[in-house]
Design a protein around this motif. Sequence first.
Motif, short mmCIF file in Angstrom:
data_model
loop_
_atom_site.label_atom_id
_atom_site.label_comp_id
_atom_site.label_asym_id
_atom_site.label_seq_id
_atom_site.Cartn_x
_atom_site.Cartn_y
_atom_site.Cartn_z
N ARG A 1 1.61 -1.36 -5.90
CA ARG A 1 0.44 -1.72 -5.10
C ARG A 1 0.70 -1.39 -3.62
O ARG A 1 1.83 -1.55 -3.12
CB ARG A 1 0.17 -3.22 -5.19
CG ARG A 1 0.17 -3.82 -6.59
CD ARG A 1 -0.98 -3.38 -7.42
NE ARG A 1 -1.14 -4.23 -8.60
CZ ARG A 1 -1.72 -3.85 -9.72
NH1 ARG A 1 -2.20 -2.61 -9.83
NH2 ARG A 1 -1.84 -4.68 -10.74
N ASP A 2 -0.35 -0.97 -2.94
CA ASP A 2 -0.29 -0.73 -1.50
C ASP A 2 -0.27 -2.09 -0.79
O ASP A 2 -1.14 -2.93 -1.03
CB ASP A 2 -1.52 0.07 -1.07
CG ASP A 2 -1.47 0.52 0.37
OD1 ASP A 2 -0.73 -0.11 1.16
OD2 ASP A 2 -2.17 1.49 0.71
N ASP A 3 0.73 -2.30 0.08
CA ASP A 3 0.81 -3.60 0.76
C ASP A 3 -0.02 -3.65 2.04
O ASP A 3 0.06 -4.62 2.80
CB ASP A 3 2.26 -3.97 1.06
CG ASP A 3 2.90 -3.06 2.10
OD1 ASP A 3 2.21 -2.16 2.62
OD2 ASP A 3 4.09 -3.27 2.40
N SER A 4 -0.81 -2.60 2.30
CA SER A 4 -1.71 -2.47 3.48
C SER A 4 -0.94 -2.40 4.80
O SER A 4 -1.52 -2.47 5.87
CB SER A 4 -2.72 -3.64 3.54
OG SER A 4 -2.08 -4.85 3.89
N ARG A 5 0.38 -2.26 4.71
CA ARG A 5 1.18 -2.11 5.93
C ARG A 5 2.00 -0.82 5.88
O ARG A 5 3.02 -0.69 6.57
CB ARG A 5 2.12 -3.31 6.11
CG ARG A 5 1.39 -4.65 6.26
CD ARG A 5 2.36 -5.77 6.66
NE ARG A 5 3.41 -5.93 5.67
CZ ARG A 5 3.30 -6.71 4.59
NH1 ARG A 5 2.17 -7.38 4.36
NH2 ARG A 5 4.30 -6.82 3.74
N GLY A 6 1.55 0.10 5.06
CA GLY A 6 2.25 1.37 4.94
C GLY A 6 3.39 1.34 3.94
O GLY A 6 4.15 2.32 3.85
N GLY A 7 3.53 0.27 3.18
CA GLY A 7 4.59 0.18 2.18
C GLY A 7 4.04 -0.17 0.83
O GLY A 7 2.83 -0.05 0.58
N TRP A 8 4.94 -0.59 -0.06
CA TRP A 8 4.53 -0.86 -1.43
C TRP A 8 5.06 -2.21 -1.89
O TRP A 8 6.11 -2.66 -1.46
CB TRP A 8 5.07 0.23 -2.37
CG TRP A 8 4.75 1.62 -1.97
CD1 TRP A 8 5.59 2.51 -1.37
CD2 TRP A 8 3.50 2.29 -2.13
NE1 TRP A 8 4.96 3.70 -1.14
CE2 TRP A 8 3.65 3.60 -1.59
CE3 TRP A 8 2.25 1.93 -2.64
CZ2 TRP A 8 2.63 4.52 -1.58
CZ3 TRP A 8 1.23 2.86 -2.63
CH2 TRP A 8 1.42 4.13 -2.10
N THR A 9 4.32 -2.83 -2.78
CA THR A 9 4.81 -3.99 -3.52
C THR A 9 4.77 -3.63 -5.01
O THR A 9 4.06 -2.71 -5.42
CB THR A 9 3.95 -5.23 -3.29
OG1 THR A 9 2.60 -4.97 -3.73
CG2 THR A 9 3.95 -5.62 -1.81
N PHE A 10 5.53 -4.39 -5.79
CA PHE A 10 5.61 -4.09 -7.23
C PHE A 10 5.26 -5.36 -8.01
O PHE A 10 5.98 -6.35 -7.95
CB PHE A 10 7.01 -3.59 -7.59
CG PHE A 10 7.37 -2.33 -6.86
CD1 PHE A 10 6.96 -1.10 -7.33
CD2 PHE A 10 8.07 -2.39 -5.66
CE1 PHE A 10 7.26 0.06 -6.63
CE2 PHE A 10 8.38 -1.24 -4.96
CZ PHE A 10 7.97 -0.01 -5.45
N GLU A 11 4.13 -5.28 -8.70
CA GLU A 11 3.66 -6.43 -9.48
C GLU A 11 4.07 -6.26 -10.93
O GLU A 11 3.77 -5.23 -11.56
CB GLU A 11 2.14 -6.54 -9.37
CG GLU A 11 1.56 -7.69 -10.17
CD GLU A 11 0.04 -7.70 -10.11
OE1 GLU A 11 -0.57 -8.34 -10.98
OE2 GLU A 11 -0.55 -7.07 -9.21
N GLU A 12 4.76 -7.26 -11.47
CA GLU A 12 5.13 -7.17 -12.87
C GLU A 12 3.89 -7.33 -13.75
O GLU A 12 3.08 -8.23 -13.53
CB GLU A 12 6.16 -8.23 -13.24
CG GLU A 12 6.67 -8.07 -14.66
CD GLU A 12 7.77 -9.05 -15.04
OE1 GLU A 12 8.12 -9.09 -16.23
OE2 GLU A 12 8.27 -9.77 -14.15
#
Length: 558
Positions: free
Chosen positions: A140-151
């Motif tokens: 997922r896009d974290d809206s801050r230029g990075g990524w998050t990972f949702e299980e």
Amino acid sequence: MPGLAPTTLPSVQPVGSVPDGKVSDFLTGKIVNDTSEEYVRQNIEKALVRQYKYAPADCTPEFTIKVGSSRKRVDIVIFDKGADHTQANAYILVETKKADVKPTHRTEGVGQLQSYMSSCLNVRYGMWTNGTDRFCFAKRDDSRGGWTFEEIIDIPGFGQTEADAQRPSRKDLKVATADNLLFAFRRCHNYIAAHEGKQKTEAFWELLKLIFTKIEDERSPKLNFFATPSERGSSTVASAAKKRIQSLFEQRVVNKYPTIFEAKDIEIDLKPEVVAYAVTELQGYSLLRSPVDVKGVAYEEIVGSNLRGDRGEFFTPRNACRMAVAMLDPQPDERILDPSCGTGGFLITGMNHALEYIEKSERDQWDDPARGTEYEQAELYRRRDEYFRECVFGIDLNPALVRAAKMNMVMNNDGSGGLFQANTLNNPHRWSTKLREAIQLGSIDVIVSNPPFGAKIPIDDEEVLSQYDLAAVWDRDEDGKWAIRFDKHGNRVLQKSLPPEILFIERAIQLLKPGTGRMAMVIPNGILNNPGNAYIRNWWAVSSFVDDLFVDQAAIAA
């Protein structure tokens, strides 16, 4: 075929075969080292194509990507359909590890997968697995230029949305392939054992309640065996999943199978969050449509690790079951018995062999063999049910194995009503009335069996031994002829004890129809070649009245 020599396996390597220690990669056909990690990867490759329906041409193993200033190899990359195989077109990444690599491992755990996903701009999903553990993620896009990972519960199959993958409909249920169902069963069992504080056997029986509920749910018009991502992710929300599955279990399983689930079994004795986890691991499969061998391997591996006792139980490999059944060729009008049925592997193979004849004969009479009328299909099911009621039987001494066998039979077309807990070697007068009514000596057409064997579990009850010629002491005269020894009162002299497999041979002969019955039995090779067992071979040669097949236990184990 009396006197048949022990089965042996060829040692010559066939031309063009895969060398020892190597395996042919499922996706590319290249020869690679057969390691424990490769075993996991090959199972996942097969799943991606056969279960998730991705085209082999859109999947690449050992694909190199750029991670920062270095280059790394991803175990399997799935690309957009028909797209060039470039890092920019990668859609799903899969990392496979050997079983002893933990998901928390500093360099090879899920963190490695997530770093690879971050380096591939258009990757949407990822899977990390060592076979026993499996984790799926959405990027997922974290809206801050990075990524998050949702299980998430599962990666989408080809043409599926993410939402479809989290709660599959009937059309989306996957037919299990290779050992992937085995992996799922293991994950569920290990999770139950780890989070419930139960003994392995207790965890096993609770898992079987869920498996049964899954099977019966597949037979209903609407699927209700599911748990949502929120139910899996929160112990509070998971109570809704537990309530839903408990209701299904009581209504569709306990009421239908009172001989398997007693009143004390009515509760699924698991925490809500444990139920939610196990349900999400199973909900994407079709247990009814998955191949018999795939289900058998998965089920019997879990049974064997929990219920195998100290009486010489040996769960016969499926290829050995198929070989014996193919030779005996049981017909729909023939009564088949396994007098030491264990978890039912031989019986399931034999009854499904006969069911193929029933299915073909019925469909050949239909106007449209591919799609019968309501009446025609009802007649097919009537014949199947009649066959189960009248022709399929099993006996085992271990009550836990009988219960497990009944569950296995239900998972593989049914026939569980003909299974009995009893000592096959006892005098039939000591059997229950129902068993005596169902099975009499001289009434069985086909026997397939792998009886318990070994000197560590001797039969020394004189009442049992007295029923059998092979339990007597035999003498050989100068002319090489064998005869039973009698005492001065004219009574047979019995041996003090015998391993059970010797008595099972004679009991099987007693159960078969004279002249037409036939049998296949797995036995220790010592019965076929040890000098001390020569009297058994002589007894067989002079008294045999059936076509028989003895399979060498050593060859089976190999």
